[in-house]
Design an enzyme around this catalytic site. Structure first.
Site, PDB file in Angstrom:
ATOM      1  N   SER A 316       2.117   0.217  -9.066  1.00 37.36           N
ATOM      2  CA  SER A 316       3.319   0.886  -9.563  1.00 37.36           C
ATOM      3  C   SER A 316       4.000   1.640  -8.447  1.00 37.36           C
ATOM      4  O   SER A 316       3.365   2.049  -7.469  1.00 37.36           O
ATOM      5  CB  SER A 316       2.957   1.865 -10.683  1.00 37.36           C
ATOM      6  OG  SER A 316       2.518   3.099 -10.157  1.00 37.36           O
ATOM      7  N   ASP A 317       5.307   1.831  -8.581  1.00 36.75           N
ATOM      8  CA  ASP A 317       5.971   2.793  -7.717  1.00 36.75           C
ATOM      9  C   ASP A 317       5.614   4.175  -8.235  1.00 36.75           C
ATOM     10  O   ASP A 317       5.181   4.349  -9.386  1.00 36.75           O
ATOM     11  CB  ASP A 317       7.482   2.569  -7.699  1.00 36.75           C
ATOM     12  CG  ASP A 317       8.104   3.003  -6.381  1.00 36.75           C
ATOM     13  OD1 ASP A 317       7.505   3.846  -5.689  1.00 36.75           O
ATOM     14  OD2 ASP A 317       9.181   2.506  -6.044  1.00 36.75           O
ATOM     15  N   TYR A 318       5.802   5.174  -7.380  1.00 37.15           N
ATOM     16  CA  TYR A 318       5.338   6.514  -7.712  1.00 37.15           C
ATOM     17  C   TYR A 318       6.009   7.042  -8.989  1.00 37.15           C
ATOM     18  O   TYR A 318       7.220   7.249  -9.033  1.00 37.15           O
ATOM     19  CB  TYR A 318       5.624   7.463  -6.553  1.00 37.15           C
ATOM     20  CG  TYR A 318       4.587   7.446  -5.441  1.00 37.15           C
ATOM     21  CD1 TYR A 318       3.825   6.322  -5.186  1.00 37.15           C
ATOM     22  CD2 TYR A 318       4.380   8.565  -4.642  1.00 37.15           C
ATOM     23  CE1 TYR A 318       2.886   6.308  -4.175  1.00 37.15           C
ATOM     24  CE2 TYR A 318       3.442   8.564  -3.621  1.00 37.15           C
ATOM     25  CZ  TYR A 318       2.691   7.426  -3.390  1.00 37.15           C
ATOM     26  OH  TYR A 318       1.760   7.414  -2.385  1.00 37.15           O
ATOM     27  N   GLY A 319       5.190   7.260 -10.010  1.00 39.59           N
ATOM     28  CA  GLY A 319       5.663   7.844 -11.255  1.00 39.59           C
ATOM     29  C   GLY A 319       6.437   6.901 -12.157  1.00 39.59           C
ATOM     30  O   GLY A 319       6.930   7.307 -13.218  1.00 39.59           O
TER      31      GLY A 319
END
Length: 785
Positions: A316-319
């Site tokens: 995932s990308d951050y958050g």
């Protein structure tokens, strides 16, 4: 008798040892068997732990109040292990990824200590993956800083890119990290977007070549049996459409259809997976047609895994998983967001334990099957086996310092900076400077003496500013004077990219600076004017409190006023641009004798520009993007459809500078392209050759480009598409013939049935020095059924 006894004892000892050593710890076993054996021994808690990672919560889980690793705290908080720990280069008590980060020795020590905890003090001894950013070098203290990605793309030198990221990989791995969140292979079409600088530009073919080279540099050429101890696992970012967000706003929807996605945005990912065996892919923040990428089965399952056969990790990308609930409102709860992303195919949540902590109750309640969890954990474990972490979990602390101080890395950074500079204008061959006619040189401008490396940077051992580079290279040959001229923002710290709030300099405060610059320039023979942007003005806008995009691509602040005042002095002006995306610089074009696009050139930037100004280096960079004349021309990419670019009232319709454009201190002439076969059948290949001659008096490099256009097709296609390029070094008067292969894939399109196929008909084959029509010569290739 003795021989029989020995055989019996040997067999007994072998069986005893085998009984003591699990299959997953036996390096002689195939990786798939080791993964299966380890998975069979894991509890539900241990499996779920592998899907999670830690970053900002490191103080909560790993460190004491002073930022030191607390083994007892870690044992208590992470009894089942963890999949990844993020950015160990950062000191938790220092600035975010800032100058208080860990040096090579400190980072190697902390990764070894943490790794030892998981290897020695968890039930199964599963090592952890450490990940770092590595966009244009490891953003850590004392690491080598290369030109920002958009500058690397301007080299059009994929072999150089491979060498650069081989060097970066060695620095990252020597300090104990194994997984990098790079390269960014988004197609960038909107220069208002703050992350434009992170990309390799607007063209699918160029980005593909740069991406393949970067991945091969990071991972090594042969990854079939694993990734060796001097390489790391690469991550392709961001799948997909991220580089053409609505209104140029970071994370905004990408309003794209399937055919456009397949034509323009997916090819770099496909190439990096198929040609370089990229081991990891990151989903993008944006949505396409109402579906955010982290919940997009069409992207992550149908295309990535089913069509392409991708077997690696999806991170995932951050958050971004949390945002499925908080921003996209696809779910009511964070738990549901985690389950949705996990079922879609996102293997690891970054940067912290947020939504995947709910996977365990989801399995226990039947909302998530154990089979899906096992498939995901198997991929994560396989990555750790491929990295050789079960056999070699630690790094040599002394070697980390050696690798980060290699003279060869400095030379490579200089070579990259030299090749990244693009000569946009050189009226009357004003450059290189003739020092016999210059007594005083005025270096002026907001970027003349500022350290600018671009986003995802830290503090290398040194950074050479333009002013420092000119002084280094010009020595005592001329007098060098300096004035700031104007200031863009008030945040002058090197790490201003990370600061949430930035303060534009007020116009009244710049008045005095402009007057000072005029006085300095009045006594000079030539003005070197450093304009452009700032790392904080165009950057990743990761939150509403940390914006990074602009609504305009005009020069910011009082830069045009400074230029206008200086031009009235009648002095020759050389403009050097430092920026991360194309700018509207018509005023610069009108008033400057020469213009150098420098982007952000890394630690050797000032020295590289100094050598170009003197003629020690002949500029050879080519633009990997189109430069619009105004903000209103956006998007202005070259490979548009035939119905686009009709024009506007009272404005020139052409771009200011075309994709692929770049001048030299010498001149090159091209012969007419010659096809090896003028007619071929569908499925056959041919080639085209063109002879290039250095008709000037200076040795130089030229980047020969080949474009193709299908003249009549069942669906609309771009007016031209780059399908080949080659950097050629030519001595004055020398000629060389360059040949490009024309294979079926270079003639294919996505047809009405969304099948990638070649259609019969006539194709324009074009070769020349840029994408501009007047820089290309054409020949017709006939393709028959």
């Amino acid at each position: 008798m003795k021989k029989t006894v020995c055989i019996v004892l040997f067999l007994f000892e072998t069986c005893f040892i085998s009984a003591q050593i699990p299959l997953y710890k036996d390096p002689k076993q195939p990786i798939d068997i080791r993964v299966s054996d380890l998975l069979s021994k894991m509890t539900l808690d241990e499996k779920v732990a592998q899907t999670m990672s830690i970053w900002k919560k490191r103080n909560e889980f790993l460190y004491d109040a002073n930022g030191n690793f607390d083994i007892e705290k870690a044992k208590k908080n992470l009894p089942f292990g963890i999949g990844e720990i993020n950015r160990p280069s950062e000191n938790p008590n220092g600035s975010l990824n800032g100058s208080y980060g860990r040096n090579p020795k400190q980072m190697a020590e902390i990764t070894n200590a943490i790794q030892k905890l998981f290897v020695k003090n968890t039930r199964l001894g599963i090592p952890v993956l450490f990940h770092e950013e590595a966009l244009h070098g490891l953003p850590a203290k004392d690491a080598t800083s290369f030109p920002q990605s958009i500058g690397l793309a301007s080299t059009w030198d994929d072999e150089l890119i491979k060498r650069i990221f081989t060097t970066v990989a060695a620095e990252v791995r020597s300090r104990g990290a194994h997984h990098v969140l790079a390269p960014v292979i988004d197609i960038a079409r909107d220069p208002r977007w703050g992350r434009f600088e992170e990309t390799y530009g607007e063209d699918p073919y160029l980005v593909s070549r740069m991406g393949v080279a970067a991945v091969k540099g990071f991972q090594g050429e042969n990854t079939t049996n694993g990734i060796d101890k001097s390489h790391v696992m690469a991550t392709l970012k961001h799948l997909t459409g991220h580089g053409q967000p609505e209104a140029g706003n970071n994370t905004s929807p990408a309003n794209l259809g399937e055919r456009e996605i397949r034509e323009a945005f997916l090819p770099p990912f496909y190439a990096a997976i198929k040609e370089a065996n990229a081991q990891s892919v990151m989903a993008s923040y944006n949505e396409i047609d109402g579906v955010p990428s982290h919940a997009n089965e069409f992207l992550l399952k149908k295309i990535l895994k089913e069509e392409w056969g991708f077997k690696g990790l999806v991170v995932s990308d951050y958050g971004a998983i949390s945002e499925l609930q908080s921003l996209h409102h696809l779910t009511e709860t964070q738990a549901e967001a985690g389950i949705l992303a996990f079922k879609t195919g996102v293997d690891i949540e970054t940067p912290d334990i947020t939504t995947y902590q709910y996977l365990k109750p989801a399995v226990e309640s039947g909302k998530l099957s154990m089979g899906v969890l096992d498939e995901t954990v198997s991929r994560i474990l396989k990555a750790k086996f491929l990295m050789g972490l079960f056999e070699n979990p630690y790094v040599d602390v002394v070697n980390a310092e050696v690798v980060s101080n290699l003279e060869s890395s400095k030379k490579l950074a200089k070579e990259a900076a030299d090749k990244a500079i693009v000569l946009l204008q050189n009226n009357d061959d004003f450059l290189p400077l003739d020092l016999s006619k210059i007594k005083t040189l005025a270096v002026i401008g907001p970027n003349a003496n500022r350290k600018q490396l671009g986003g995802y940077s830290d503090s290398p051992k040194y950074v050479t500013t333009l002013l420092e580079g000119i002084k280094n290279k010009f020595g005592d040959k001329v007098k060098v004077s300096y004035a700031e001229g104007c200031r863009l923002i008030e945040e002058n710290e090197w790490n201003r990219w990370y600061k949430d709030t930035i303060t534009p300099t007020e116009e009244k405060d710049n008045k005095a600076r402009i007057e000072e610059a005029i006085k300095v320039a009045e006594n000079a023979d030539v003005i070197i004017l450093a304009l452009g942007s700032d790392e904080a003005l165009n950057r990743e806008g990761w939150a509403e409190s940390h914006l990074g995009d602009r609504s305009s691509i005009e020069l910011f602040g009082q830069q045009n006023e400074l230029l206008n005042r200086l031009s009235k002095l009648g002095k020759p002006i050389v403009v050097t641009l430092f920026n991360g995306a194309p700018l509207a610089i018509q005023n610069v074009q009108e008033k400057a004798n020469s213009i150098l696009e420098c982007w952000y050139l890394g630690q050797e930037g000032g020295n590289a520009v100094g050598d170009v100004l003197l003629g020690n280096v002949n500029p050879s960079g080519k633009l990997p993007v189109t430069f619009p004349r105004t903000t209103g021309q956006i998007p202005a990419y070259y490979n548009h459809k035939s119905t686009a670019r009709r024009g506007y009232h009272f404005e020139e319709n052409s771009p200011l500078y075309n994709f692929g454009f770049g001048l030299s201190y010498t001149h090159f002439t091209y012969s007419k392209p010659i096809l090896n076969k003028n007619t071929i059948k569908i499925g056959e290949s041919t080639s085209v050759s063109v002879t290039i001659t250095n008709s000037g008096k200076t040795d130089g490099d030229e980047i020969v480009q080949m474009y193709i256009h299908d003249l009549v097709s069942s669906v609309t296609v771009p007016v031209k598409e780059l399908k080949g390029f080659k950097r050629v070094s030519l001595k004055a008067g020398e000629s060389k013939t360059v040949t490009f292969d024309i294979t079926p894939d270079k003639l294919s399109l996505w047809d009405l049935s969304m099948k990638y196929t070649t259609e019969a008909g006539d194709f324009e084959i074009m070769a020349g020095s840029s994408s501009a029509d007047n820089d290309l010569q054409k020949v017709i290739l006939k393709v028959e059924n």
